[in-house]
Structure formats: C-alpha cells, structure tokens
Design an enzyme around this catalytic site. Sequence first.
Site, PDB file in Angstrom:
ATOM      1  N   LYS A 146       0.482  16.346   7.338  1.00 20.30           N
ATOM      2  CA  LYS A 146       0.463  14.839   7.383  1.00 20.30           C
ATOM      3  C   LYS A 146       0.486  14.255   6.101  1.00 20.30           C
ATOM      4  O   LYS A 146       0.081  14.935   4.942  1.00 20.30           O
ATOM      5  CB  LYS A 146      -0.692  14.345   8.014  1.00 20.30           C
ATOM      6  CG  LYS A 146      -1.891  14.734   7.311  1.00 20.30           C
ATOM      7  CD  LYS A 146      -3.171  14.442   8.264  1.00 20.30           C
ATOM      8  CE  LYS A 146      -4.677  14.746   7.371  1.00 20.30           C
ATOM      9  NZ  LYS A 146      -5.740  14.470   8.224  1.00 20.30           N
ATOM     10  N   ARG A 206     -14.595   7.890  15.249  1.00 20.08           N
ATOM     11  CA  ARG A 206     -13.471   7.152  14.718  1.00 20.08           C
ATOM     12  C   ARG A 206     -12.649   7.135  15.849  1.00 20.08           C
ATOM     13  O   ARG A 206     -12.216   5.758  16.244  1.00 20.08           O
ATOM     14  CB  ARG A 206     -13.008   8.186  13.380  1.00 20.08           C
ATOM     15  CG  ARG A 206     -12.072   7.567  12.657  1.00 20.08           C
ATOM     16  CD  ARG A 206     -11.781   8.410  11.411  1.00 20.08           C
ATOM     17  NE  ARG A 206     -11.012   9.849  11.944  1.00 20.08           N
ATOM     18  CZ  ARG A 206     -10.676  10.493  11.240  1.00 20.08           C
ATOM     19  NH1 ARG A 206     -10.555  10.647   9.860  1.00 20.08           N
ATOM     20  NH2 ARG A 206     -10.166  11.919  11.490  1.00 20.08           N
ATOM     21  N   TYR A 244      -3.453  -2.909 -22.982  1.00 21.36           N
ATOM     22  CA  TYR A 244      -4.286  -3.921 -22.343  1.00 21.36           C
ATOM     23  C   TYR A 244      -5.891  -4.147 -22.397  1.00 21.36           C
ATOM     24  O   TYR A 244      -6.580  -3.404 -22.118  1.00 21.36           O
ATOM     25  CB  TYR A 244      -3.986  -4.138 -20.564  1.00 21.36           C
ATOM     26  CG  TYR A 244      -2.637  -4.167 -20.271  1.00 21.36           C
ATOM     27  CD1 TYR A 244      -1.990  -5.530 -20.322  1.00 21.36           C
ATOM     28  CD2 TYR A 244      -1.806  -3.352 -19.512  1.00 21.36           C
ATOM     29  CE1 TYR A 244      -0.725  -5.626 -20.323  1.00 21.36           C
ATOM     30  CE2 TYR A 244      -0.600  -3.722 -19.107  1.00 21.36           C
ATOM     31  CZ  TYR A 244      -0.180  -4.873 -19.511  1.00 21.36           C
ATOM     32  OH  TYR A 244       1.104  -5.233 -19.229  1.00 21.36           O
ATOM     33  N   MET A 272       0.807   0.267 -15.688  1.00 22.35           N
ATOM     34  CA  MET A 272       1.505   0.620 -14.511  1.00 22.35           C
ATOM     35  C   MET A 272       2.484   1.773 -14.730  1.00 22.35           C
ATOM     36  O   MET A 272       2.800   2.699 -13.869  1.00 22.35           O
ATOM     37  CB  MET A 272       2.233  -0.679 -13.990  1.00 22.35           C
ATOM     38  CG  MET A 272       2.910  -0.554 -12.615  1.00 22.35           C
ATOM     39  SD  MET A 272       3.902  -1.943 -12.254  1.00 22.35           S
ATOM     40  CE  MET A 272       2.709  -3.169 -11.825  1.00 22.35           C
TER      41      MET A 272
HETATM   42  C1  LIG Z   1      -6.393  15.859   8.315  1.00 15.73           C
HETATM   43  C2  LIG Z   1      -6.787  16.623   9.321  1.00 15.73           C
HETATM   44  C3  LIG Z   1      -7.254  17.801   9.431  1.00 15.73           C
HETATM   45  C4  LIG Z   1      -7.193  18.650   8.160  1.00 15.73           C
HETATM   46  O1  LIG Z   1      -8.397  18.499   7.561  1.00 15.73           O
HETATM   47  P1  LIG Z   1      -8.595  19.318   6.061  1.00 15.73           P
HETATM   48  O2  LIG Z   1      -9.732  18.958   5.522  1.00 15.73           O
HETATM   49  O3  LIG Z   1      -7.392  18.832   5.121  1.00 15.73           O
HETATM   50  O4  LIG Z   1      -8.420  20.772   6.300  1.00 15.73           O
HETATM   51  C5  LIG Z   1      -7.581  18.384  10.639  1.00 15.73           C
HETATM   52  N1  LIG Z   1      -7.748  17.783  11.635  1.00 15.73           N
HETATM   53  C6  LIG Z   1      -7.378  16.473  11.809  1.00 15.73           C
HETATM   54  C7  LIG Z   1      -7.489  15.678  13.063  1.00 15.73           C
HETATM   55  C8  LIG Z   1      -7.019  15.651  10.647  1.00 15.73           C
HETATM   56  O5  LIG Z   1      -6.645  14.544  10.754  1.00 15.73           O
END
Ligand SMILES: *Cc1c(COP(=O)(O)O)cnc(C)c1O
Length: 385
Positions: free
Chosen positions: A42, A140, A272, A320
């Site tokens: 992801k 969550r 800056y 930036m």
């Molecule tokens: C991001 C995620 C993982 C991976 O977590 P890591 O700590 O990077 O291994 C696993 N399961 C879910 C549902 C996630 O959102």
Amino acid sequence: MSNLSQHERPTRAEIDLDALAFNFHSVRRFIGAGVECMAVVKADAYGHGAVECSRRLEREGARWFGAATLEEGIELREAGIAGSILIFGGIWPGQEAPMISHDLTPAIFTLDQARRFDRAAADVARRVQAHVKIDTGMNRVGFRCEDIPEVADRLSHLANLEITGLMTHFAAADDLGQTDFTERQMARFAGAVQAFHDKGFRPKYIDMANSPGAIVHPLSRSGMVRIGGLLYGLGGDVLPPEADQPELRPVMAVKSRIAQVRAIKKGETVGYGRTFLAEKDHLIATVAIGYHDGLRRALSGNGHFLVHGQETRIAGRVSMDWTTIDVSEIPEAKVGDDVTIIGRDGQEEIRAEDLARLIDTISYEITCGIDKRVRRVFTGTSDQN
Ligand SMILES: *Cc1c(COP(=O)(O)O)cnc(C)c1O
C-alpha cells in the site's frame, strides 16, 4: 547506476530491489514455511514504488499483496500483477463493480459493504470473495467482537459472497511492555473465528500479524501474516531492539546534488527567518531537495546529510525546494557533488529511522513522504529464481 541525463533534476530515490528480495526471503525464513507472507505494498509500497516492488516480489514467490485502496489495486492489476490482492480500505459506494472486474479481494468491515458487494456480484452472475476485518481492540475499523455472532449470521445469508479470510490488526505488537494487550487481541480474535466456524464458515485465511506481530509474537503467525515495513528494511523502529529478528537491508536511499556553494562571512545569516547565524566564516552548500520532496521542514537546523562521506549539518530552515548545509569542514565541496540524505556514503550511513527519531515520527512516514517529484531509480535486476 543513476544514469542521469542532462535535463533531469538530480534529486532521486534509489530503490534497491535486490535488498527488497533479500528482506522478503529473510522474513519468510524467520517466520517459517507454511505461513503465507502477504507483501503489503500500500501507499506506493511505502514510497518505494508499488509496481516495481510488487513485480519483483511476485518473481520472488509472493502470492498475496496488500493495498489500501481500490485505485492501488487497479494499478497493480494493470501492471500485470497476477497474485491475490487484498484491499484493506473496504468498499466505498460505487467501487463494487471495478473491485469485481479487477479481481480484487476487499477486506469488509460493515454489513452495508457486504450487502453491496454481494448485490454487485449477483448483477454479473458471479460469486465473489472477501475477507472480514474484526476489531479486537484497535478501535479503528472492523466488526466489533461482541457483534460477530450476529454479523456471521447475516453474512451467511449473502449467497454471492464467499468469506475466504478473517483478519484483525494489532495495536501495539511492537511494544513488549504491552504484550498482555496483544495476547488479549489474539484471544478475542480466536473467539470471533470460533463464532464464524459455528455458523458454518471455513475461511482459508486466518490472519492477524503485521510486521512486529509476525516477528515478536510467534503465536500470531497463523495461516497468513501481513508484512509491510520489514520488506523495506524499516525494522529499526517497529521491532523492539531486544527481540530476536531477521536480518534486514534498507531498500531506499535518497540522493541529490549540490546546486551552489558560497562562502559567507561571520555575522551573515542563511535562509528563511534567518535562523542560522554565522559565528565565523562558513562554507554553505545549497542542495536540490526541500520539504515538497518530503524532507521534513522540522529537520531545519537539526538533520544531517552526507557529503564526501562526512556528516554535514542542515544550516537554517529547510525550504520548499532547497536545503542549505554547512560544508565548512569540506572545503573541496563543489557544484554537482553527490549528497546523501538517506543512505550510505563511505563509512557513514543515515537511515530513515534516524531521520524519524529526530522529528518524533516513524520511518514509514519518512519513506511514504518522499514525494512523487523525486524520481525513483530502480537497481538490482538479478533474475536468480
Ligand atoms: C499497513 C498494514 C499492515 C502492514 O503493517 P507493517 O507494520 O508495515 O507490517 C498490515 N495489515 C494492515 C491491515 C495494514 O493496514
């Protein structure tokens, strides 16, 4: 290696795909055969490039990929990834048909999602697969444990939906001081799995563990584990240092070059807000990287880069597109010299974990934050497999 042509800004993230493959095998060896190791890719593989990383991991034997969104899943399919793809982010209204046509497996966590997916499957006369996300304490997303018997009952009436996996997510698997809580999550999950069994479900995949879970809590290695950070070598702040752990190699290095060098006099200021005040004569080099590239502004006056194998401190504010560094100790520094923001130069190394520690975050946020404007340069193409 980088093969820069003249028109390219030299700011780049070098992605070592051999290190990625090394980490994948190292983790698999550590957790043992017989546990399916989902590659979590992801967020553009935590900033490393989801397509290239997934292609390499698929060649190394990965059969499951984890993505956050429908769009991420489609990107992988369009790049030719053939393995199973779990979408962690559920199904928003309107996403049902593309989820099906791209053969993506959503993790569902509301009955509305389940009903919509089931109906969309009926519309195309198909049976579709989904995993069910169960909340065991993260609070969550996920069905709450106390609702599971009723949820399982409702799901059992959706004829076009096949539940092939049950999953949960740990809140604090990386903290050995909270092992009690992780164990409570495992126990609650076992209860939820039992409730699904009682309703006649036989899901193939029962998965709990993220990176720290899989390494630190062997009992959480069920049929499948979901490994993200460790693939990218980011063990430094998600694995307790005292825990037995697999060998990992960093995958991302961030490099740029010096765009200009100037000698400034005692009493002058830099950048800056004029936060850097020269208390003697200094040599200042300007590097083509700034906070839009993902070099966090909080590193102003705080972080270090490597130039000619030596640590040089950031002088004044990160802006930036530019960052100024104090190269007074490196008089030979000149325009075009390589600068290492993350990675190794000679004996010195700066890891994403090191930057994260300076600004009170984790390495994931550092690598995810490296902007698209920073070209990814992939290295390592060995085809041994
Ligand atoms: C991001 C995620 C993982 C991976 O977590 P890591 O700590 O990077 O291994 C696993 N399961 C879910 C549902 C996630 O959102």
